[in-house]
Write an enzyme that holds these catalytic residues in place. Structure first.
Site, short mmCIF file in Angstrom:
data_model
loop_
_atom_site.label_atom_id
_atom_site.label_comp_id
_atom_site.label_asym_id
_atom_site.label_seq_id
_atom_site.Cartn_x
_atom_site.Cartn_y
_atom_site.Cartn_z
N PHE A 35 -1.52 1.43 7.10
CA PHE A 35 -2.34 2.49 7.51
C PHE A 35 -3.02 2.60 6.52
O PHE A 35 -3.71 3.28 6.68
CB PHE A 35 -0.73 3.38 7.05
CG PHE A 35 0.29 3.31 7.87
CD1 PHE A 35 0.34 4.48 8.71
CD2 PHE A 35 1.22 3.17 7.77
CE1 PHE A 35 1.14 5.02 9.64
CE2 PHE A 35 2.12 2.32 8.79
CZ PHE A 35 2.70 3.75 9.53
N TYR A 36 -3.44 2.33 5.28
CA TYR A 36 -4.29 2.20 4.60
C TYR A 36 -5.60 1.99 4.16
O TYR A 36 -6.76 2.75 4.68
CB TYR A 36 -3.41 1.39 2.41
CG TYR A 36 -4.45 1.61 1.91
CD1 TYR A 36 -4.73 2.20 0.66
CD2 TYR A 36 -5.79 0.24 1.60
CE1 TYR A 36 -5.95 2.15 -0.35
CE2 TYR A 36 -7.14 -0.15 0.89
CZ TYR A 36 -6.68 1.15 -0.46
OH TYR A 36 -7.55 1.38 -0.79
N TYR A 37 -5.14 0.65 5.50
CA TYR A 37 -7.18 0.37 5.29
C TYR A 37 -7.46 1.15 7.18
O TYR A 37 -8.64 1.54 7.13
CB TYR A 37 -6.47 -0.93 6.11
CG TYR A 37 -7.34 -2.33 4.79
CD1 TYR A 37 -8.16 -2.45 4.34
CD2 TYR A 37 -6.03 -2.58 3.95
CE1 TYR A 37 -8.63 -2.97 3.67
CE2 TYR A 37 -6.21 -3.81 3.40
CZ TYR A 37 -7.41 -3.96 2.59
OH TYR A 37 -7.45 -4.63 1.45
#
Length: 225
Positions: free
Chosen positions: A135-137
């Protein structure tokens, strides 16, 4: 140059805001989420505005009035869960970009993450952040992509592992860190903040993106290459 720092209470944002304040060619505006944060910054002479990236785009437009550049250093942090990551790191960034476009604030610098531009890296979990890292990337990847397709004079910086160590004044700035023989894969946040200031001073960095790592080249020289 009047610079709005979105995410000024983050670790890079705090360093950057003070550096802007102490410089002779910038005027800082610290974008903060709460009034308590504002009071602490104003007590040491920093200019502030209140902004919440989860609210309407019009709120961002209001605080961008009269600024010359925006630096987006905001992040939801590793413990807030994927929902916050998508709403801050992605949607918050996109709303900031759209607000800057609407107001004609052309200069926009965003702090991304190393390998965020390489979908094969984050989408198959080739990192140490687990499932949440995807999700972060994804958030960083698509925020950067949206910025690249905007009409802004952008610069995207993708730093390696961030450290709280004192700055060295030296960095490695390259299009792709994979081309560097022995990358350090870590960089002090203070050097990232100093690099942002060098980027704002250098028109050669407009509409470009870079990997940013610790290194042996003075920051100004690395940015000028």
């Amino acid at each position: 140059m009047k610079v709005l720092v979105i995410g000024a209470h983050g670790k890079i944002g705090q360093i950057l805001t003070k550096k802007l304040h102490d410089s002779h060619d910038f005027e800082e505006i610290a974008g903060l989420r709460t009034a308590d944060q504002q009071h602490a910054y104003e007590a040491v002479g920093l200019q502030t505005v209140t902004l919440d990236l989860e609210k309407e785009q019009t709120d961002l437009e209001n605080v961008m009035q009269g600024v010359d550049a925006v630096v987006f250093t905001a992040g939801s942090g590793g413990k807030t869960g994927p929902e916050k990551t998508m709403m801050i790191d992605l949607d918050g960034a996109v709303k900031s970009i759209k607000a800057a476009e609407k107001l004609g604030v052309k200069r926009f610098v965003i702090v991304s993450a190393i390998n965020a531009n390489k979908r094969e890296f984050w989408s198959y979990g080739r990192h140490d952040l687990g499932a949440t890292g995807n999700f972060y990337y994804a958030a960083k990847h698509y925020a950067d992509l949206y910025l690249e397709h905007s009409n802004l004079d952008y610069t995207i910086l993708r730093p390696t592992l961030l450290l709280d160590d004192a700055g060295t004044g030296n960095v490695t700035v390259v299009d792709d860190l994979a081309t560097v023989a022995s990358p350090k894969m870590k960089i002090p946040r203070a050097d990232v903040a100093e690099t942002i200031m060098a980027v704002l001073r250098n028109q050669n960095t407009v509409r470009r993106s870079f990997d940013l790592d610790g290194g042996d080249t003075p920051i100004k020289e690395a940015i000028n290459d």
